[in-house]
Design an enzyme around this catalytic site. Structure first.
Site, PDB file in Angstrom:
ATOM      1  N   HIS A 153     -41.617 -39.596  23.979  1.00 29.92           N
ATOM      2  CA  HIS A 153     -42.190 -39.854  22.647  1.00 29.92           C
ATOM      3  C   HIS A 153     -41.337 -40.859  21.867  1.00 29.92           C
ATOM      4  O   HIS A 153     -41.383 -40.881  20.637  1.00 29.92           O
ATOM      5  CB  HIS A 153     -42.318 -38.552  21.848  1.00 29.92           C
ATOM      6  CG  HIS A 153     -42.944 -37.431  22.611  1.00 29.92           C
ATOM      7  ND1 HIS A 153     -44.305 -37.283  22.714  1.00 29.92           N
ATOM      8  CD2 HIS A 153     -42.394 -36.431  23.343  1.00 29.92           C
ATOM      9  CE1 HIS A 153     -44.582 -36.218  23.467  1.00 29.92           C
ATOM     10  NE2 HIS A 153     -43.425 -35.691  23.868  1.00 29.92           N
ATOM     11  N   SER A 293     -34.541 -68.344  17.228  1.00 33.99           N
ATOM     12  CA  SER A 293     -35.332 -68.445  16.001  1.00 33.99           C
ATOM     13  C   SER A 293     -34.994 -69.747  15.307  1.00 33.99           C
ATOM     14  O   SER A 293     -33.837 -70.165  15.282  1.00 33.99           O
ATOM     15  CB  SER A 293     -35.036 -67.259  15.072  1.00 33.99           C
ATOM     16  OG  SER A 293     -35.584 -67.471  13.784  1.00 33.99           O
TER      17      SER A 293
END
Length: 486
Positions: A153, A293
């Site tokens: 999970h 970036s």
């Protein structure tokens, strides 16, 4: 119009390898058409139809003389691509002009060519996939015992090892490889079936031969179908026993599904790598001059894994259309399949080829940060050690329910310290001051090797039993050098 004024598919310009692009190129397609016409003529000659050995030789001699501009000019005039290439082939082999495509329909060249291209493309996929599996197996073996936090999970769970997690990736990729191999093993050839699959045109040709009765004509039609199949290097028992005008389009859907299985496995692995990169535990290769970036100079974006996910999503999304096309074929055939299949046949292969190029590159250069992995694991390990501590207390005669409640309360307090104040996980220190646990060596419970079970041995067994046979089957394809494009 200048070349840069035309749309160019990024599948070709940015993703697919030259080898995969060559398989689906116009030249490969039309050269395969010529191969089919030559094999058909040769088989017809051998079975007594009015096709001479000299005509077959002429076709063979002119096969490489492919003028695509001349064929395009014919197609502009005739509005029929197959007949355009029949005329273009006849121009360079004039003595054989009259017997090119004898008795055949357009789908003799179209369908058989497509199945041959699918075969070759599946083979390329299988080899690159095996190469990625081999590289990941080397990575798994190297890190077979490196304990790392497991997740269910996306929440911290029982530890595993880096190598064991890699084997989970390999297992899904190997299932995808088995799907591709199965599809290759089941792929049929259409063979020589005629306009609506009845072989009527070929039966008429053999009936017209002097001294050939009905039974012999029937036998020779069947022999022609078998002989052409074998001459094309296809097992005779894998030709379609019957067909309409085309091979069953459901085959296209099954092929797309096999590609989708590989794409899903690659997507899963790349997603895990993106998550692990965010925790600074494992990263994909990052070149010294690579920019992550345009604004944030420090960034090391997992762009390869992101592209794997994006392209894989495209492949998975292409599964539906071939099945819809198959479902909507009318009677013996309708032509609404042609325009869509020009996209749905090559493009999933081109996209998946790009995925496999990236997958090989990433698998060969994964970067592991053991110190970060250890720190992340140690931050959660006290919680996971509580079961061992609970059992140790019970062995010393402490009431299990009292020990459980004490651990629960201290665990909640330690969790609040971590979540609300950003502090360290001080659960062990809290338990050390608890009288119920006096005399228990709490630090011993923090040994990560106590929690990884048989993960290292599972890695060894998996590589031996699953990866070993793959390495043997694809020995010549291992170590594929991927060339990435921006």
């Amino acid at each position: 119009m200048q070349p840069d004024d035309r749309y160019v598919s990024p599948l070709a310009s940015r993703n697919a390898s030259p080898e995969m692009q060559a398989i689906w190129s116009p030249r490969r397609k039309f050269m395969t058409w010529r191969q089919l016409w030559i094999v058909l003529a040769e088989a017809e000659h051998e079975l007594g139809l009015p096709v001479s050995g000299e005509q077959v030789a002429a076709l063979r001699g002119a096969a490489e003389d492919l003028d695509l501009e001349a064929a395009a000019a014919y197609e502009k005039k005739l509005r029929h691509d197959v007949m355009a290439h029949v005329h273009a082939f006849g121009d360079v082999a004039p003595e054989a002009r009259g017997i090119i495509h004898l008795g055949a329909t357009s789908q003799f060249v179209n369908c058989n060519t497509e199945l041959m291209l699918i075969r070759d493309a599946l083979g390329l996929v299988a080899g690159k996939l095996a190469s990625a599996i081999d590289r990941l197996a080397t990575f798994a073996a190297e890190h077979r015992s490196l304990a790392t936090l497991g997740y269910t999970h996306l929440q911290p769970a029982q530890p595993t090892t880096v190598g064991k997690r890699a084997c989970l990736w390999i297992q899904e990729l190997s299932i995808g490889l088995a799907e591709v191999e199965h599809r290759l093993g089941m792929l049929p050839l259409r063979g020589v079936k005629g306009t609506t699959g009845t072989q009527a045109s070929f039966l008429a040709l053999f009936r017209a031969l002097e001294g050939v009765d009905e039974a012999e004509a029937q036998r020779r039609v069947e022999a022609l179908d078998r002989l052409v199949t074998e001459k094309l290097g296809w097992p005779a028992d894998r030709r379609l026993p019957i067909s309409g005008q085309t091979y069953p389009r459901v085959i296209d859907g099954l092929v797309a599904s096999s590609l989708g299985a590989v794409a899903a496995a690659a997507h899963k692995m790349a997603t895990d790598l993106r998550l692990l990169a965010s925790r600074k535990e494992i990263e994909e290769p990052f070149e010294t001059s690579q920019i992550g970036s345009s604004a944030m100079a420090y960034k090391r974006n997992p762009m390869r894994s992101e592209r794997i996910c994006g392209l894989s999503r495209f492949v998975i999304g292409m599964i539906q259309t071939p099945f819809v096309t198959a479902a909507e074929q009318w009677m013996e055939r309708t032509l609404d399949d042609s325009s869509t299949r020009r996209l749905t046949l090559p493009e999933p292969f081109l996209a998946l080829d790009g995925v496999l190029e990236l997958l090989n590159n990433v698998s060969a250069g994964l970067v592991v940060y053991p110190a970060v992995i250890r720190a992340n694991l140690e931050a959660e390990l006290p919680f996971m050690a509580t079961e061992e501590i609970l059992m140790a207390a019970a062995r010393r005669g402490v009431d299990r329910q009292d020990a459980h409640e004490a651990i629960r309360q201290h665990s909640m307090a330690a969790a609040r310290c971590v979540k609300e104040r950003g502090g360290a996980n001080d659960l062990i220190e809290r338990l050390r001051g608890e009288p119920l646990f006096e005399g228990i060596a709490l630090e011993d419970a923090l040994d990560a090797s106590l929690f990884i079970g048989r993960a290292p041995e599972q890695v060894d067994l998996f590589i031996d039993e699953v990866v070993g046979p793959i390495r043997e089957r694809y020995a010549g394809a291992l170590g594929h050098e991927a060339e990435l494009k921006v």
